[in-house]
Design a protein around this motif. Structure first.
Motif, PDB file in Angstrom:
ATOM      1  N   ARG A  93     -40.505  25.075  10.880  1.00 33.29           N
ATOM      2  CA  ARG A  93     -39.505  23.909  10.729  1.00 33.29           C
ATOM      3  C   ARG A  93     -38.625  24.124  11.990  1.00 33.29           C
ATOM      4  NH1 ARG A  93     -38.644  26.072   5.762  1.00 33.29           N
ATOM      5  NH2 ARG A  93     -36.734  26.711   6.200  1.00 33.29           N
ATOM      6  N   ASN A  94     -38.378  25.408  12.573  1.00 28.91           N
ATOM      7  CA  ASN A  94     -37.571  25.553  13.227  1.00 28.91           C
ATOM      8  C   ASN A  94     -37.828  25.830  14.883  1.00 28.91           C
ATOM      9  OD1 ASN A  94     -34.697  25.833  11.815  1.00 28.91           O
ATOM     10  ND2 ASN A  94     -36.412  26.999  10.598  1.00 28.91           N
ATOM     11  N   VAL A  95     -39.214  26.014  15.222  1.00 30.79           N
ATOM     12  CA  VAL A  95     -39.583  26.361  16.238  1.00 30.79           C
ATOM     13  C   VAL A  95     -40.538  25.052  16.972  1.00 30.79           C
ATOM     14  CG1 VAL A  95     -40.961  27.818  18.115  1.00 30.79           C
ATOM     15  CG2 VAL A  95     -39.121  28.798  16.406  1.00 30.79           C
ATOM     16  N   ILE A  96     -41.796  25.043  16.003  1.00 28.13           N
ATOM     17  CA  ILE A  96     -42.820  24.298  16.260  1.00 28.13           C
ATOM     18  C   ILE A  96     -42.289  22.888  16.005  1.00 28.13           C
ATOM     19  CG2 ILE A  96     -44.949  23.322  15.068  1.00 28.13           C
ATOM     20  CD1 ILE A  96     -45.652  26.337  14.420  1.00 28.13           C
ATOM     21  N   GLU A  97     -41.554  22.445  15.008  1.00 26.58           N
ATOM     22  CA  GLU A  97     -41.189  21.035  14.983  1.00 26.58           C
ATOM     23  C   GLU A  97     -40.122  20.803  15.759  1.00 26.58           C
ATOM     24  OE1 GLU A  97     -40.161  20.330  10.695  1.00 26.58           O
ATOM     25  OE2 GLU A  97     -42.361  20.844   9.983  1.00 26.58           O
ATOM     26  N   ARG A  98     -39.211  21.417  16.248  1.00 28.59           N
ATOM     27  CA  ARG A  98     -38.041  21.529  17.075  1.00 28.59           C
ATOM     28  C   ARG A  98     -38.647  21.019  18.269  1.00 28.59           C
ATOM     29  NH1 ARG A  98     -33.003  25.245  17.786  1.00 28.59           N
ATOM     30  NH2 ARG A  98     -32.784  24.846  15.530  1.00 28.59           N
ATOM     31  N   ALA A  99     -39.939  21.844  18.721  1.00 28.57           N
ATOM     32  CA  ALA A  99     -40.355  21.349  20.254  1.00 28.57           C
ATOM     33  C   ALA A  99     -41.405  20.111  19.999  1.00 28.57           C
ATOM     34  CB  ALA A  99     -41.173  22.594  20.532  1.00 28.57           C
ATOM     35  N   GLY A 100     -41.363  19.461  19.021  1.00 29.63           N
ATOM     36  CA  GLY A 100     -42.309  18.373  18.947  1.00 29.63           C
ATOM     37  C   GLY A 100     -43.649  18.511  19.047  1.00 29.63           C
ATOM     38  N   LEU A 101     -44.067  19.811  18.458  1.00 30.12           N
ATOM     39  CA  LEU A 101     -45.729  19.833  18.594  1.00 30.12           C
ATOM     40  C   LEU A 101     -46.419  19.320  17.490  1.00 30.12           C
ATOM     41  CD1 LEU A 101     -45.389  23.475  19.658  1.00 30.12           C
ATOM     42  CD2 LEU A 101     -45.106  21.795  20.943  1.00 30.12           C
ATOM     43  N   ARG A 102     -47.242  18.537  17.782  1.00 28.50           N
ATOM     44  CA  ARG A 102     -48.094  17.864  16.574  1.00 28.50           C
ATOM     45  C   ARG A 102     -49.346  18.589  16.048  1.00 28.50           C
ATOM     46  NH1 ARG A 102     -49.221  12.187  18.997  1.00 28.50           N
ATOM     47  NH2 ARG A 102     -49.946  13.334  20.729  1.00 28.50           N
ATOM     48  N   HIS A 103     -49.947  19.653  16.828  1.00 28.92           N
ATOM     49  CA  HIS A 103     -51.333  20.095  16.627  1.00 28.92           C
ATOM     50  C   HIS A 103     -51.096  21.519  16.526  1.00 28.92           C
ATOM     51  CE1 HIS A 103     -53.016  15.875  17.063  1.00 28.92           C
ATOM     52  NE2 HIS A 103     -52.265  16.144  18.274  1.00 28.92           N
TER      53      HIS A 103
END
Length: 405
Positions: A221-231
Motif C-alpha cells: 500500500r505505502n511503497v509499491i502503490e505510492r510508486a505507481g508500480l503495476r506489475h
C-alpha cells in the motif's frame, strides 16, 4: 562449503544446457545517449556466453530502450521479452527499508533504538539491547545469514534441500531463530558489516509490530502503490502470475543441467527477497525513491549513508539503509540494489542525478564451478555481464575495452 556462499543478493547466472537462439529486441526509442545496436550486441554477448535468456530496460534523460536476448524456456525455445516478470531477490530490501523509513518519519520507529525494545521475543537479552534498527538496515547487526541453515544440504555440497523446500511454508520467526542462534558474524555496530537476510526478516516483523498489519500489505500500500508500480508484488503462491521466464539454477555446477526453480514457495525469504517485478517497474521505483517521492529527503539522506559491508560472495560493498552505492570512474555514482533467488538474478541501478537507469534480469544463476580449493572459477559470463552493465550505465563499453587492450 566455506568458499561458496549462497548469495541472495548478488547477480549470477549459469550456462544453458542446449543451443538457444536470441530473441529480437522488442522496442527502442531514438536517443543520442542510448545506442540500441551496442546495447543489443552486449546482451547477445551475455547470451552467447551461456545465459539462456536476459532482458533489460535502460533509461537516459527520459528516453527508453528495452531489449531481450535468448530464451525463457530451453526446452521449447520460447523467447524472453522485456516485459516479463522476474523474482528480483534482494532488491526487495530497498522496498522494506523505505517502508521502515516511512515509519521513522511518523515517529513509530527510532533508527537508533534497540530492536529488543520492539521484538524482545525474537532478539532477547543483551544482543537485543545492543542491536539497533539502523544496524539491521545497514547490515552491521552481527547477526549471520540464516540461508545455509534453512538449506542445510548446501553445507555438504548437495542441492537436495533446494528440492525438499520447494513447497515448504517457512515462518519468519523460525528463520530468524536460525540466524539468532547461529554463531555471530560480528559485534553489533562493528564495520565492516556482514550482509544478512536475517536482518530484513526482523525488519519485516518490526513493521508488523508497529503498523498492525502484515509487512507485505504495508509495503504494497505505502511503497509499491505510492510508486505507481503495476506489475510488482509479493507472490501469494509458488507460481508467478503473468508472463515470466523459467528460472534455472546451476548451483556452482551441482545441478547439471541446471534445474528450473521458477515454481517455488518464497516464504523462505519474505521481506528480504521475495518480490516479483518487471524491469520497467524497478526503474520507476528507484527513480521515485531517489526523487524523494517515497520517503522524504531527510530519510533518503539517511538511506544513502553507507558503511563497508562484506557481501555473501565475499566482496566488499558500500551499503546504506537498503541501498548499494556503486561508483564508476568517468561515469558517476549509482544507487540501487541487486538480487538473486534460486534461478533468477536482477540488477537495478540509477545514477545519482536520476537521468540514467539500468535494470537487467537473467534467468540462470551460480554458473561459476569451483576449482580444487573450492573457489568459484572465472567464467566468460562474468566478462559479458560486465560489458553489458558498462554499456547500459555509461554507454561506452566498447571504448573501455579498447582502452584496456
Amino acid at each position: 562449503m566455506a568458499a561458496l556462499s549462497v548469495c541472495v543478493g548478488t547477480v549470477a547466472a549459469a550456462p544453458a544446457s542446449d543451443g538457444t537462439r536470441a530473441a529480437p529486441t522488442t522496442s527502442t526509442s531514438p536517443a543520442t545517449a542510448l545506442d540500441p545496436g551496442e546495447l543489443k550486441s552486449a546482451m547477445d554477448g551475455v547470451h552467447r556466453a551461456g545465459v539462456p535468456g536476459l532482458y533489460a530496460e535502460i533509461r537516459d534523460a527520459g528516453r527508453t530502450w528495452r531489449g531481450a536476448s535468448g530464451v525463457a524456456d530451453v526446452r521449447t525455445g520460447r523467447p524472453v521479452t522485456p516485459d516479463m516478470r522476474q523474482r528480483v531477490g534482494s532488491i526487495t530490501k530497498t522496498f522494506t527499508a523505505a517502508a521502515v523509513m516511512q515509519q521513522v518519519e511518523q515517529g513509530r520507529i527510532q533508527l537508533d533504538a534497540p530492536i529488543g525494545g520492539y521484538l524482545p521475543q525474537l532478539v532477547p537479552g543483551e544482543r537485543g539491547k545492543k542491536i539497533t534498527v539502523r544496524m539491521l538496515l545497514n547490515n552491521t547487526s552481527g547477526l549471520p545469514d540464516y540461508t545455509r541453515y534453512a538449506f542445510p544440504s548446501l553445507q555438504d555440497m548437495s542441492p537436495e534441500s533446494l528440492d525438499d523446500n520447494r513447497f515448504r511454508q517457512f515462518r519468519p520467526a523460525e528463520l530468524i531463530e536460525m540466524g539468532v542462534k547461529a554463531p555471530p558474524a560480528g559485534e553489533p555496530g562493528a564495520t565492516p558489516g556482514v550482509y544478512s537476510n536475517t536482518n530484513y526478516l526482523l525488519l519485516g516483523q518490526l513493521l508488523e509490530q508497529v503498523t498492525g498489519t502484515t509487512a507485505e500489505e504495508y509495503i504494497t500500500r505505502n511503497v509499491i502503490e505510492r510508486a505507481g508500480l503495476r506489475h510488482t508484488g509479493f507472490p501469494a503462491r509458488p507460481r508467478i502470475e503473468g508472463p515470466h521466464s523459467r528460472m534455472y539454477e546451476a548451483l556452482w555446477g551441482l545441478n547439471d543441467p541446471p534445474r528450473d526453480y521458477s515454481v517455488y514457495n518464497m516464504s523462505w525469504t519474505g521481506t528480504g527477497a521475495a518480490l516479483v517485478s518487471t524491469m520497467e517497474d524497478l526503474n520507476r521505483f528507484y527513480g521515485k525513491l531517489l526523487d524523494g517521492k517515497i520517503v522524504n529527503q531527510l530519510s533518503l539522506a539517511q538511506m544513502q549513508r553507507t558503511v563497508p559491508v562484506v557481501a555473501l560472495d565475499g566482496s566488499m560493498i558500500e551499503y546504506g539503509l537498503g541501498l548499494h552505492k556503486v561508483g564508476i570512474q568517468g561515469c558517476g555514482t549509482f544507487w540501487g540494489h541487486d538480487g538473486t533467488v534460486w534461478g533468477a538474478g536482477t540488477m537495478s541501478l540509477t545514477r545519482a542525478d536520476g537521468k540514467r537507469q539500468m535494470s537487467v534480469a537473467v534467468n540462470l544463476q551460480r554458473w561459476n564451478k569451483p576449482d580444487s580449493s573450492g573457489k568459484p572459477q572465472h567464467h566468460p559470463i562474468d566478462d559479458a555481464l560486465k560489458t553489458l552493465y558498462r554499456q547500459a550505465m555509461c554507454g561506452d563499453a566498447n571504448a573501455q575495452a579498447k582502452n584496456a587492450s
